[in-house]
Motif scaffolding. Structure first.
Motif, PDB file in Angstrom:
ATOM      1  N   LYS A 220       4.658 108.514   2.086  1.00 53.03           N
ATOM      2  CA  LYS A 220       3.619 109.207   1.028  1.00 53.03           C
ATOM      3  C   LYS A 220       4.380 108.014  -0.848  1.00 53.03           C
ATOM      4  O   LYS A 220       3.746 108.906  -1.254  1.00 53.03           O
ATOM      5  N   GLY A 221       4.944 107.337  -0.469  1.00 49.77           N
ATOM      6  CA  GLY A 221       5.083 106.797  -1.614  1.00 49.77           C
ATOM      7  C   GLY A 221       6.911 106.285  -2.099  1.00 49.77           C
ATOM      8  O   GLY A 221       7.160 105.554  -3.407  1.00 49.77           O
ATOM      9  N   ALA A 222       7.591 107.143  -0.908  1.00 49.15           N
ATOM     10  CA  ALA A 222       9.276 107.211  -1.925  1.00 49.15           C
ATOM     11  C   ALA A 222       9.902 105.363  -1.739  1.00 49.15           C
ATOM     12  O   ALA A 222       9.557 104.554   0.069  1.00 49.15           O
ATOM     13  N   GLN A 223       9.821 104.859  -2.267  1.00 42.48           N
ATOM     14  CA  GLN A 223      10.788 103.809  -1.936  1.00 42.48           C
ATOM     15  C   GLN A 223      12.583 103.653  -1.636  1.00 42.48           C
ATOM     16  O   GLN A 223      12.696 102.550  -0.765  1.00 42.48           O
ATOM     17  N   VAL A 224      13.213 104.642  -1.877  1.00 43.91           N
ATOM     18  CA  VAL A 224      14.334 104.620  -1.452  1.00 43.91           C
ATOM     19  C   VAL A 224      14.515 105.795  -1.228  1.00 43.91           C
ATOM     20  O   VAL A 224      13.713 106.693  -1.791  1.00 43.91           O
ATOM     21  N   VAL A 225      15.262 106.399  -0.497  1.00 41.21           N
ATOM     22  CA  VAL A 225      15.514 107.984   0.082  1.00 41.21           C
ATOM     23  C   VAL A 225      16.874 108.417   0.501  1.00 41.21           C
ATOM     24  O   VAL A 225      17.373 107.284   1.827  1.00 41.21           O
ATOM     25  N   GLN A 226      17.172 109.132  -0.194  1.00 38.37           N
ATOM     26  CA  GLN A 226      18.847 109.282  -0.323  1.00 38.37           C
ATOM     27  C   GLN A 226      19.280 109.960   1.269  1.00 38.37           C
ATOM     28  O   GLN A 226      18.358 110.870   1.273  1.00 38.37           O
ATOM     29  N   ILE A 227      20.318 110.005   2.067  1.00 35.22           N
ATOM     30  CA  ILE A 227      20.630 110.986   2.955  1.00 35.22           C
ATOM     31  C   ILE A 227      22.273 111.253   2.120  1.00 35.22           C
ATOM     32  O   ILE A 227      22.761 111.053   2.341  1.00 35.22           O
ATOM     33  N   PHE A 228      22.085 112.645   1.833  1.00 32.58           N
ATOM     34  CA  PHE A 228      22.959 113.150   1.518  1.00 32.58           C
ATOM     35  C   PHE A 228      23.712 114.195   2.355  1.00 32.58           C
ATOM     36  O   PHE A 228      23.042 114.796   3.330  1.00 32.58           O
ATOM     37  N   ASP A 229      25.164 113.654   2.509  1.00 32.28           N
ATOM     38  CA  ASP A 229      25.531 114.225   3.399  1.00 32.28           C
ATOM     39  C   ASP A 229      27.255 114.824   3.119  1.00 32.28           C
ATOM     40  O   ASP A 229      28.294 114.356   2.704  1.00 32.28           O
ATOM     41  N   SER A 230      26.611 115.888   2.360  1.00 33.60           N
ATOM     42  CA  SER A 230      27.409 116.000   0.713  1.00 33.60           C
ATOM     43  C   SER A 230      29.008 117.082   0.968  1.00 33.60           C
ATOM     44  O   SER A 230      29.772 116.705   0.767  1.00 33.60           O
ATOM     45  N   TRP A 231      28.811 117.699   2.607  1.00 34.61           N
ATOM     46  CA  TRP A 231      29.955 118.530   3.260  1.00 34.61           C
ATOM     47  C   TRP A 231      30.591 117.222   4.163  1.00 34.61           C
ATOM     48  O   TRP A 231      31.473 117.640   4.192  1.00 34.61           O
ATOM     49  N   ALA A 232      30.580 116.383   4.603  1.00 34.70           N
ATOM     50  CA  ALA A 232      31.149 115.420   5.418  1.00 34.70           C
ATOM     51  C   ALA A 232      32.902 114.854   4.977  1.00 34.70           C
ATOM     52  O   ALA A 232      33.083 114.872   5.859  1.00 34.70           O
ATOM     53  N   THR A 233      32.794 115.409   3.506  1.00 35.45           N
ATOM     54  CA  THR A 233      33.810 115.660   3.007  1.00 35.45           C
ATOM     55  C   THR A 233      35.161 116.373   4.374  1.00 35.45           C
ATOM     56  O   THR A 233      36.078 116.262   3.555  1.00 35.45           O
ATOM     57  N   GLU A 234      34.209 116.923   4.400  1.00 36.84           N
ATOM     58  CA  GLU A 234      35.073 118.134   4.977  1.00 36.84           C
ATOM     59  C   GLU A 234      35.421 118.322   6.527  1.00 36.84           C
ATOM     60  O   GLU A 234      35.855 118.811   6.992  1.00 36.84           O
ATOM     61  N   LEU A 235      35.087 116.542   7.172  1.00 34.98           N
ATOM     62  CA  LEU A 235      35.768 116.835   8.710  1.00 34.98           C
ATOM     63  C   LEU A 235      36.973 115.794   8.238  1.00 34.98           C
ATOM     64  O   LEU A 235      36.746 114.654   6.698  1.00 34.98           O
TER      65      LEU A 235
END
Length: 336
Positions: A220-235
């Motif tokens: 649909k037009g996004a050229q970059v898509v971020q994947i936010f693993d905001s809580w990964a540092t809780e592991l």
């Protein structure tokens, strides 16, 4: 303007790739790219320009108090997404949305409540709960996201990169198991260590759905898509390799089959970045972009730096001690 009796030549549309897009792909750029992401109406600055910018957003909030309304109405999404572009002309224009936006389409009712944040009405805790979760079909559930991205791409006309984003499976699972944001994440930790099969089943559904969501945003037009693993540092590093890394890798592998240069990750500390590279997050098609807020221009960089060094250091130390490792791998405020 053309002179009388002459025909004006059509203006050529620039085919130059946006600086941010080149940087994410690992190409040499003349400076670090900059973009501004609106998060719950906060931008952390008191300068005149930012204040004026913030007042404009607050006027929208007063008229449309529901965050979900603001992020699910195409006209409002466009207006808010283009605010930074019109004022600052940054290198990226990011879709105004939320990482939990797909949940309704997955049969997980939620809301975003002022003063409380994300609230999951029926937190998932059992295998039967997970069985009720549907795989996400973006075209059916969030057509406004696709429409907004298409308009954004036309509006900025390749003068900046259009960014979309999704939540990583573990982070999404954290919200819906906890029922809201959490300080200690005790419920998902309990689920992970007492019923790992239940959590893995949930993570698998999110991995499949988020891969589809990235592909949809790219189409649909996004050229970059971020994947936010905001809580990964809780592991801990060991638990990250079990409950996050395989699903990030699955998403990357799936998306690369149809959109090789699209995904972008946002890992928060050194060991996560090193493991994430194993999942395919590298500069040959999947890059990490970080801007360290409040630590000077030197901290704005492409690469493997922590987006919030102080927060990252404390979280990493907690988990490294928990698994009886020496907390010697920490994020420094000047890099690694």
């Amino acid at each position: 303007t053309s002179r009388p009796g002459t025909v004006a030549e059509p203006q050529a549309v620039s085919t130059t790739k946006p600086l941010l897009l080149n940087a994410v792909r690992g190409q040499d750029v003349e400076r670090p790219p900059v973009w501004l992401m609106r998060q719950a109406g906060r931008d952390g600055s008191h300068s005149y320009t930012f204040s004026f910018f913030e007042q404009s957003y607050q006027m929208i909030c007063e008229k449309h108090p529901s965050i979900r309304e603001r992020s699910e109405n195409v006209d409002l999404v466009m207006e808010i997404s283009l605010h930074p572009w019109k004022v600052f002309k940054p290198d990226g224009v990011i879709l105004f949305s939320d990482i939990l936006t797909p949940l309704s389409g997955m049969n997980i009712p939620f809301d975003i409540v002022k003063g409380k944040g994300h609230v999951i009405f029926n937190p998932l805790r059992t295998s039967a709960d997970v069985d009720l979760v549907r795989e996400f079909v973006p075209d059916e559930s969030v057509p406004y996201v696709g429409e907004a991205l298409t308009i954004l791409r036309k509006e900025v006309d390749n003068q900046a990169a259009v960014l979309g984003f999704v939540g990583a499976p573990f982070t999404l699972a954290s919200y819906i198991v906890e029922g809201s944001s959490s300080k200690h994440f005790s419920k998902i930790k309990r689920l992970a260590f007492s019923q790992p099969k239940v959590l893995h089943a949930l993570l698998q559904k999110f991995a499949t759905s988020m891969a589809k969501y990235i592909q949809y945003q790219a189409d649909k037009g996004a050229q970059v898509v971020q994947i936010f693993d905001s809580w990964a540092t809780e592991l801990s590093p060991v638990d990250f390799e079990e409950f996050s890394l395989p699903y990030l890798k699955q998403i990357v592998d799936t998306v690369k089959q149809t959109h090789p240069p699209i995904p972008s990750s946002n890992p928060l500390c050194k060991w996560i970045w090193r493991l994430a590279r194993e999942a395919g997050f590298d500069r040959s098609g999947c890059g990490q972009l970080g801007l360290n807020n409040g630590h000077g221009r030197r901290q704005a960089t492409i690469g493997t730096r922590c987006s919030s060094p102080r927060k990252c250091r404390s979280r990493c130390s907690f988990w490294l001690k928990r698994v009886h490792h020496q907390p010697d791998q920490r994020c420094s405020e000047e890099g690694w």
